[in-house]
Design an enzyme around this catalytic site. Structure first.
Site, PDB file in Angstrom:
ATOM      1  NE  ARG A   1      -1.955   5.981   0.933  1.00 52.94           N
ATOM      2  CZ  ARG A   1      -1.478   4.987   1.675  1.00 52.94           C
ATOM      3  NH1 ARG A   1      -0.160   4.768   1.714  1.00 52.94           N
ATOM      4  NH2 ARG A   1      -2.277   4.208   2.358  1.00 52.94           N
TER       5      ARG A   1
ATOM      6  CG  ASN B   1      -2.482   9.666  -5.399  1.00 53.42           C
ATOM      7  OD1 ASN B   1      -3.461  10.391  -5.427  1.00 53.42           O
ATOM      8  ND2 ASN B   1      -2.333   8.698  -4.505  1.00 53.42           N
TER       9      ASN B   1
ATOM     10  CB  SER C   1      -0.931  -0.001   1.212  1.00 51.76           C
ATOM     11  OG  SER C   1      -0.198   0.048   2.420  1.00 51.76           O
TER      12      SER C   1
END
Length: 292
Positions: free
Chosen positions: A220, A224, A216
């Site tokens: 992440r 993005n 994660s």
């Protein structure tokens, strides 16, 4: 009858821009054929990440070398504010002063490095790829095979590499702070208790936690930045569509407005993502100091 040359379609344009400059370990050009493929590496991400990492270190070294005890200049003041911010966050998460001597400068370097890698997304989409294509063609190669992606953090291998490095740092501090025996006991006694019947479940949950945090952490940042890169490509296509349309003045206005708005918003995104990655690094390292 000669065929009329035409430019790439929107799909071909995006596909070309999403292709990395990939090499195998014999430095031959290849293309990835599997989701996980350790037989090649993305040379463009490697070059840009190393160059920007060196730039980040140079900026911080320059600030430290030019630091004075008097009234600081704007550059020194900016770096001091940033360093104080990182140190304050580190003190709130990591209570071991000895560990902070390494972790705080590391977190500061990570923040500046990731910010610089993210900021590559602010360059015009076709600026560096077009220059690379011209150099590739000048060397006698087909320019259609000149691939280049300039945002290292939009490459999953880069972000997972960074998060895996954080994982290794956490393992180091788990062993250093708790000892190999203490950490081993924690792996089989938390979170459900130290009863021998619960050891396999505790160990499984610990492994899942380490893997989930690492994945994660990298995903992440990648998600993005990949999304931001893709939006800039779509905005660039609006400008390209305008040049092919006689009455498409609306596309030109949309291109300028959307490009301006997304660029201003993206400044916040690239800064926030660098800050989040840095904070999670501090939190995960801080957790390695805590006993369950």
């Amino acid at each position: 009858m000669s065929s009329e040359a035409h430019g790439p379609t929107a799909g071909e344009y995006i596909t070309h821009h999403l292709q990395h400059l990939q090499k195998d370990f014999s430095l031959q050009s290849v293309k990835q054929s599997h989701i996980v493929d350790f037989s090649l590496f993305n040379l463009d991400s490697l070059i840009f990440s190393i160059a920007l990492g060196a730039l980040a270190c140079f900026i911080l070294w320059r600030a430290a070398r030019k630091a004075t005890s008097g009234v600081p200049g704007r550059f020194q003041a900016a770096v001091e504010i940033l360093a104080e911010m990182v140190d304050t966050q580190a003190k709130g998460v990591i209570h071991n002063a000895t560990s902070r001597k390494l972790v705080s400068p590391l977190a500061l370097t990570v923040f500046v490095w990731i910010f610089l890698m993210n900021a590559m997304d602010m360059l015009p989409v076709d600026l560096l790829p077009a220059a690379w294509g011209q150099a590739y063609a000048a060397a006698g190669h087909d320019a259609h095979h000149a691939y280049l992606r300039v945002v290292p953090t939009a490459d999953l291998s880069t972000t997972l590499g960074l998060s895996t490095s954080v994982l290794l740092l956490c393992l180091f501090y788990n062993i250093k702070i708790k000892g190999l025996g203490g950490w081993g006991h924690e792996l089989i006694s938390a979170p459900f208790g130290a009863h021998p019947a619960l050891w396999p479940f505790n160990f499984l949950m610990q492994m899942i936690e380490f893997i989930a945090k690492t994945v994660s952490h990298g995903m992440r940042l990648f998600g993005n930045m990949f999304a931001g890169e893709l939006v800039f490509m779509l905005i660039a296509l609006m400008g390209g569509a305008f040049t092919l349309s006689v009455t498409g003045i609306g596309l030109a206005i949309g291109h300028v407005v959307a490009g301006t708005v997304w660029t201003l918003f993206h400044i916040l995104v690239i800064t926030l993502q660098a800050f989040i990655f840095m904070m999670l690094t501090l939190i995960y390292v801080g957790q390695a100091h805590d006993a369950h």
